[in-house]
Design a protein around this motif. Sequence first.
Motif, short mmCIF file in Angstrom:
data_model
loop_
_atom_site.label_atom_id
_atom_site.label_comp_id
_atom_site.label_asym_id
_atom_site.label_seq_id
_atom_site.Cartn_x
_atom_site.Cartn_y
_atom_site.Cartn_z
N UNK A 246 -3.61 -6.62 -2.43
CA UNK A 246 -2.47 -6.68 -1.53
C UNK A 246 -2.92 -6.72 -0.08
N UNK A 247 -1.99 -6.97 0.78
CA UNK A 247 -2.26 -7.06 2.22
C UNK A 247 -1.27 -6.19 2.99
N UNK A 248 -1.80 -5.19 3.70
CA UNK A 248 -1.02 -4.39 4.65
C UNK A 248 0.11 -3.60 3.98
N UNK A 249 -0.02 -3.31 2.70
CA UNK A 249 0.99 -2.49 2.03
C UNK A 249 0.58 -1.03 2.15
N UNK A 250 1.48 -0.20 2.62
CA UNK A 250 1.18 1.23 2.75
C UNK A 250 1.86 1.99 1.62
N UNK A 251 1.18 3.00 1.12
CA UNK A 251 1.68 3.75 -0.03
C UNK A 251 2.99 4.46 0.28
N UNK A 252 3.16 4.87 1.53
CA UNK A 252 4.32 5.68 1.90
C UNK A 252 5.64 4.95 1.66
N UNK B 7 -3.93 6.96 11.54
CA UNK B 7 -2.96 7.78 10.81
C UNK B 7 -2.96 7.43 9.33
N UNK B 8 -2.41 8.32 8.51
CA UNK B 8 -2.36 8.10 7.06
C UNK B 8 -1.65 6.79 6.71
N UNK B 9 -0.70 6.40 7.53
CA UNK B 9 0.04 5.17 7.24
C UNK B 9 -0.89 3.96 7.16
N UNK B 10 -2.03 4.01 7.86
CA UNK B 10 -2.96 2.89 7.85
C UNK B 10 -4.05 3.03 6.79
N UNK B 11 -4.26 4.23 6.25
CA UNK B 11 -5.36 4.44 5.31
C UNK B 11 -4.92 4.74 3.88
N UNK B 12 -3.66 5.11 3.67
CA UNK B 12 -3.17 5.41 2.32
C UNK B 12 -2.50 4.17 1.74
N UNK B 13 -3.02 3.69 0.62
CA UNK B 13 -2.57 2.41 0.07
C UNK B 13 -2.07 2.58 -1.36
N UNK B 14 -1.20 1.68 -1.80
CA UNK B 14 -0.73 1.72 -3.19
C UNK B 14 -1.76 1.15 -4.15
N UNK B 15 -1.80 1.69 -5.34
CA UNK B 15 -2.61 1.16 -6.44
C UNK B 15 -1.78 1.23 -7.71
N UNK B 16 -1.62 0.10 -8.38
CA UNK B 16 -0.75 0.01 -9.56
C UNK B 16 -1.54 -0.61 -10.72
#
Length: 558
Positions: free
Chosen positions: A249-255, A482-491
Amino acid sequence: MSSSVKFERDFSPRSRSIQTTVLLLLVSLWLTLVLNFTFWRAVWQAVGGWNNEHLLFLFSLPLFVFLWNYLLLNLLAWGRLTRPVLVVVILVSAVASFFMSRYGIVIDYSMVMNVLQTDQAEAYDLLGVDVLLWVLCLGILPAIIVSRVPLTKQRWTRAGAIKLSGMLAALAVIGVILAVAYQSYASLLRNHRDLRLMLVPSNVVGAIHGYAKRQLRTSVAFEQVGLDAVQATDVGHPGRHKVLVLVIGETARAANFSLNGYPRVTNPALPDQGVVSFTNVSSCGTATAISLPCMFLDVGRANYKTYQAHNRDGVLDVLQRAGVAVLWRDNNSGCKGACDRVPSEDVSHLSVPELCNADGCFDEVLLHGLAERIDRATADTVIVLHMEGSHGPAYYKRYPAAFRRFTPTCDTGQLDTCANDAIVNSYDNSLLYTDHVLARLVELLKGKEDRFDTAMLYVSDHGESLGEKGVYLHGLPYAMAPREQTQVPMVVWLSPKLSAQSKVSMGCLDQQRGVTLSHDNLFHSVLGLMKVRTSAYRSELDLFQPCAAARVAVAAEG
């Protein structure tokens, strides 16, 4: 003396010229007072404004920065190159100051890397009337003045003496300031290291130097990994091949994934497909140029060096060496070295009317012809789909009109002209579309279960800031991101037959969904799932291993 001679003397070009030192002082003043708005705003917040009791420190700050800029310009500008150098510095500083002011970014070597690897479409999304006006008023006009002002001609010995005297005087004053208020300056720089990345033009000069140093480092031998890689023979499913589709993915944040608890439903389709979403996954970097190559390597974030992107075997190389067929399909701006030695294809310019337009192709184009690709597989296969995802700032371009469900939207790349709610709506719409594409992919893979054991693994390269604390986009240095830039989704989704064959149940994975994971796990998890044996594999970093080990333990007890 005749009036004509007097007129010629008073109004000749020489009489209107200024010394180079004066020009350097004036440009330093412009840089300090005008082009460092973001820096001064951050400094004012860092020192507590007028609540700071050290007034001498407060009033010395502008002088300190002014003299610092003066020293830097003296080091950069010499002789006949003075004016060209100053023009470039003013223009680059104006551009840098705009993007720092608008998006809250800072400038370091990784940002230079991002700029140089940005394609035409991405660059166009960042341009607008506001940036043009900003650069015209604060960069181009001052640069024109600097390029036209006559400079007093001096012998090189005298010019050198004046330059040296000016630099020594500046250093002396800086020394006095530090002697008087050293503790305040030391505290400021120690507690707010990010400030040095906001001060133009020294941040730009430092970033270019850092990037050049990394690019021009002495060549090292190509690092081969997994030379002993072999694929374990699967005696339980003769004639069937595994197909893993790895989606980047690209630029998707987990939050903002509702699969992870986000209150707005941004993942309406995936839950029905029986996927598992891991909720605590961190990225290798905050920009594609770093995260993408890093996640495919075995070194991990702590040991990753940028030169390794093109100079070290990644998981795709190891898979290919073991006999697994590999294909990279790209709808983004390239693989940044991750696919250098494997078959690849760019689908971003295909002519698929319902999916492609003048701005490029929507991510569903990655599924175009994919079923036929899988049908032709004659060996275990890993296919990588590199998405355009939620790449900003033009989030509205990342999804078809049918997915404009959260409104109002920000239908421009100039985020400062939109309300924050509209920005988030556009971003969330892009995640809705990603959800749709991934769900369609799972449906496609389910349709191949009669011949293949299939799986999907999705992970984003990095996250995104959407205005939290005044920060937008991504690319901040990892230490301050910030976490918004480092926490990513994984499915993850595994077909029933692959789940049985690998002894990894989806139920067990769901119980593991909160464990701490990162991009460091990708290399080893892919090798483990594809049953590739090599000394480069580390089972403790294989996200599937705990479930496989648990299944084996239960079977042994039974």
